[in-house]
Structures are given as C-alpha cells and as structure tokens.
Write an enzyme that holds these catalytic residues in place. Structure first.
Site, short mmCIF file in Angstrom:
data_model
loop_
_atom_site.label_atom_id
_atom_site.label_comp_id
_atom_site.label_asym_id
_atom_site.label_seq_id
_atom_site.Cartn_x
_atom_site.Cartn_y
_atom_site.Cartn_z
N ASP A 162 8.73 4.74 -1.80
CA ASP A 162 8.17 4.46 -3.37
C ASP A 162 8.01 5.67 -4.04
O ASP A 162 7.75 5.92 -5.28
CB ASP A 162 6.80 3.82 -3.31
CG ASP A 162 6.76 2.46 -2.76
OD1 ASP A 162 7.84 1.64 -3.23
OD2 ASP A 162 6.21 1.86 -2.13
N HIS A 169 3.81 15.65 3.72
CA HIS A 169 3.28 14.62 3.45
C HIS A 169 3.01 13.90 4.91
O HIS A 169 2.65 12.50 4.90
CB HIS A 169 4.22 13.62 2.64
CG HIS A 169 4.01 13.73 1.10
ND1 HIS A 169 3.01 13.27 0.16
CD2 HIS A 169 4.41 14.77 0.45
CE1 HIS A 169 3.37 13.86 -0.81
NE2 HIS A 169 4.11 14.71 -0.71
N GLU A 223 7.78 -6.13 -4.11
CA GLU A 223 6.71 -5.62 -3.36
C GLU A 223 5.39 -6.38 -3.80
O GLU A 223 5.54 -7.17 -4.51
CB GLU A 223 6.50 -3.98 -3.54
CG GLU A 223 7.55 -3.07 -2.98
CD GLU A 223 6.89 -1.42 -2.82
OE1 GLU A 223 5.91 -1.25 -3.26
OE2 GLU A 223 7.91 -0.77 -2.55
#
Length: 462
Positions: free
Chosen positions: A101, A40, A212
C-alpha cells in the site's frame, strides 16, 4: 556504524567486503550486520547493536534495466524504492504486478517479508513475482539464485526476514500498465455480509484488480470526509447517513483501465456492484491516474508530515487470520477489545493461499483462504491516554492473547518475538527448514540480529 555515505558505484562491493571480513573473523567476533531499507521495520529489527547497519538506499543510483517482450521484467537494486520502479516503468508502459500500500519502501525490505496489498488475491504477494535475486550470504559470498539456480537460497531469502542473505539485486516481473483507475468505496454494517462479498470478489475471475477493506468504529462524519476525494453516487442519501457510534466495514475496490475502455469498464463495474450487498447510499467513486492511486498513502504522509504527525511511534500489528476463524476474531476484537479506530486505519481483506509459494520462508495459516488484518496505529508521543504508546501496546497484547487462548491459528505478518521459543512456535513444522537454511547460508548468525531469532555463536536448537 552506518555506511550510507559510500558511493553507489562501490556499494555492492563494500557490502560483500564487510560481510566477508566479519565471516573470516570467525565466531570469536561479536560483530553483526543489519541491512536497513527505508526504516519501516518494527521494534528495531533493522538495527545491529554494536554492529554495522548498511543503508540499502545507497544502492538506489544503480541503473534499472528494463527488458521488453512477451514476459517483461526489470532488474533493480535491493535498495531501490518501489515508487521509483513505478515511475521508470511507466516510461515503458510497464509496471510490477503486485504492490504494497505504501510505495516508498525498498525492494529488499518488502521481499524479505512478502509484500502484500489489494492485488495479492490475483497475483500473490511481491515474493511471488520475482524471477531472480543476487544475494550476499552470511559467508560473504555473492550468489545469483532463482527457481532453477540455487533454488533453496532463492526461496529461503524470499520472506526470510534477512536471515540468509542481503538482497543486492532483484529481477521483478512486469505487466502492461493501465492509464487510469476507478476507485470505489462502499459500506456495510454486517461483518458476515462484508466478508462474504469480499470473498466472492477475490475468488475466480473478478472484475476488479484490487480488493481491500477497512474497519471503522465510532467515526463522526465519515462520508462527509470522503467527499474530498470521492463522489457520492447518491448525494442526498449519503448526506443523511450517520456513522457516529457505529461499527462499519468499508469495502475498497479498484478497476484498472485505459481511457478508450471507459464505457465498457463502467458497465462491468455497474454489473459487479449490483451483485453486492452494501448499503446503497454509501457508494462513492473516484477516477484517478494509475500512479496517483498506487501512491495514495504518500499523499497522506505529506499531510501528516506538515503537521508533525508522521515521525511518531507506529506500534503496528499485522495478523494473518484463517478464514474459518475470522468471524470469531471480529466478534471479540471489533466488538470488545477495540472501542474506536481513531489511532489509525485497520485493514482487513482475504488472500488466496494458492497464489503463495510454500517453498519460501513466509509462514501463513493452514487454510486455502486467510485474511490480512493490519492495525496501523500511530501513537502520540508523551500521551498517557488512549492515543499513547502504552495504551496501544497493551491493546495489541490483548488481541494476541485472545488469538492464543481461542486457538485461532493466527500467524503474525511482519512478525516480532523476543525469544527463540516464540519463533519456533511461529514457524511450527517449518522451523527445521529455517534452521537448516541458517546453518547453510549464515552459520555464524552475522545477519539480521535485530529479529532476535538467532544469537551469534550460540548453537541453534532443532
């Protein structure tokens, strides 16, 4: 060369042997090494052109060791996925304190950056919740480090972008895991009111365990889409709410609890929500198991994979914006540069600098409170329209240019730069410390060449 096929039992020794061998070859060799977690990293940063890429997931088979007591922790491999730590930890009634997340990332990968989610206002990033590391340095040495042992390497590796060593083991702080989560969303039309409520919730002793937010621009049927996962508290008024053509700000909250605490928790949530200034008709609530909440992004991933929409370019841009500049930033970016949010979510929420250790390698704005603003775009391959890669990259460039011209003091999180001069500007006054650590632990610049911070056999400029 990818060495992902090596057995788990010998993997750590192989990593050591590879790095040590290249170190012994000296500056005459062009070989470099990159550690790749779950893939990622942005802009090919986990690659090593003409070098060796180590698939860190090959370390996953190494057994986790849980230590139960007043200060519980777990020893895990650097290639372990956070989702696996959660699953195993729940068997002991324990879990890490701070998350990202998306949980299908490796420990070494997130600790090399910071690891941020909605719990960071309380616990700090993941790098603030590590007791000890085992690292293979660029000299081919295995070093155990902590705050009290080899502390310079310990702090350097945390948030160090892989520049000083490959994390092969980590000792992660744990806490008792709750059973359930109250998951809440509300909407705002005024950005100043939205951020004021966010900052109130993330200062002092908040009722909530996770805070958030999202920016939503010109989305049709927003609240109707929420109904698949959330229950509206006022269904009649919610059905009348129109999101078309509007810029809205979603506050997302979570409260952890055990089932025998439901009545008390409901009262606490009601009391806290009554002090906020959201649009009353947009209150949506869901109650889910703890693991389902933390692994929520993976559920979306499964849906996207089924449609062939996951393995596409993700030109993400993550920024840390000083609190004093967030209104200026929002006015220009959400009011002018962006016209919709159809290419992916935009996260925005405040974190407290007091929860971050300034001895680590992470660079943050020079204010006590700053905002993470994450543009998590997905591009449609071969598209030349607004959902294409070129359009999104140009949009990202416009945002960065505005931040530079307006002198907002913004720092990139998961940074990407092309020249050492840009990296020097990113690190600012901390560049000399970063260079010193590189000279100490990877003087031949063997590790993490994809970041383009240092070139092998090229002297570092201070």
């Amino acid at each position: 060369m990818d060495i992902s096929t090596l057995s788990n039992f010998t993997m750590q020794l192989k990593i050591l042997a590879i790095v040590k061998h290249i170190w012994q070859m000296g500056p005459g060799s062009d070989l470099t090494v990159a550690a790749r977690g779950h893939g990622h990293s942005l802009q090919g940063q986990s690659q090593a052109h003409g070098g060796i890429v180590i698939n860190m997931k090959s370390l996953q088979g190494l057994k986790m060791q849980f230590h139960i007591g007043n200060l519980p922790y777990v020893d895990v491999s650097g290639g372990e996925l956070w989702i696996n730590i959660l699953r195993e930890g729940l068997k002991h009634g324990l879990a890490p304190k701070s998350w990202t997340d998306y949980l299908h990332l490796t420990v070494g990968g997130t600790l090399s950056n910071a690891g941020i989610s909605g719990q960071a206002f309380r616990h700090g990033p993941q790098i603030s919740n590590v007791h000890q590391l085992e690292v293979v340095t660029g000299k081919g040495e295995v070093v155990t480090c902590s705050e009290k042992q080899n502390s310079d390497l310990f702090h350097g590796v945390l948030g160090g972008l892989g520049q000083f060593g490959i994390i092969t083991r980590a000792r992660i702080s744990l806490e008792p895991a709750p059973e359930m989560v109250k998951w809440i969303r509300v909407l705002y039309t005024d950005f100043a009111t939205f951020t004021r409520d966010q900052e109130e919730l993330t200062s002092g002793e908040s009722t909530f365990d996770y805070v958030e937010g999202f920016v939503i621009i010109n989305r049709t049927g927003l609240l109707n889409n929420w109904r698949s996962s959330f229950n509206p508290q006022d269904p009649v008024q919610a059905s009348k709410f129109k999101s078309d053509g509007r810029t809205l700000f979603c506050l997302e909250l979570a409260k952890y609890f055990n089932r025998d605490e439901t009545a008390v928790v409901n009262w606490e949530i009601h009391s806290s929500l009554s002090q906020l200034n959201h649009i009353p008709s947009t209150l949506f609530v869901s109650e889910v198991p703890y693991i389902e909440f933390l692994d929520r992004v993976h559920i979306s991933e499964i849906k996207l994979r089924s449609k062939g929409l996951w393995e596409v370019p993700h030109p993400w841009l993550n920024l840390l914006v000083p609190r004093s500049k967030i209104q200026t930033f929002a006015q220009q970016v959400f009011g002018n540069i962006l016209t919709d949010t159809s290419n992916g979510p935009i996260l925005i929420y405040p974190v407290n600098k007091s929860k971050w250790d300034n001895r680590t390698s992470v660079v943050t704005p020079d204010e006590d409170v700053f905002y993470l603003v994450a543009f998590l775009s997905s591009a449609v391959p071969s598209s030349t329209g607004n959902d294409g890669l070129d359009h999104i990259l140009i949009q990202n460039k416009r945002i960065l240019e505005f931040c530079e011209i307006a002198r907002l003091g913004v720092k990139q999180y998961l940074p990407h730069y092309s020249t050492q001069g840009e990296w020097k500007a990113h690190f600012g006054s901390r560049w000399e410390v970063f260079v010193r650590r590189k000279s100490s632990y990877d003087p031949l610049a063997i590790l993490a060449p994809g970041q383009r911070i240092f070139q092998k056999a090229v002297p570092y400029s201070q």
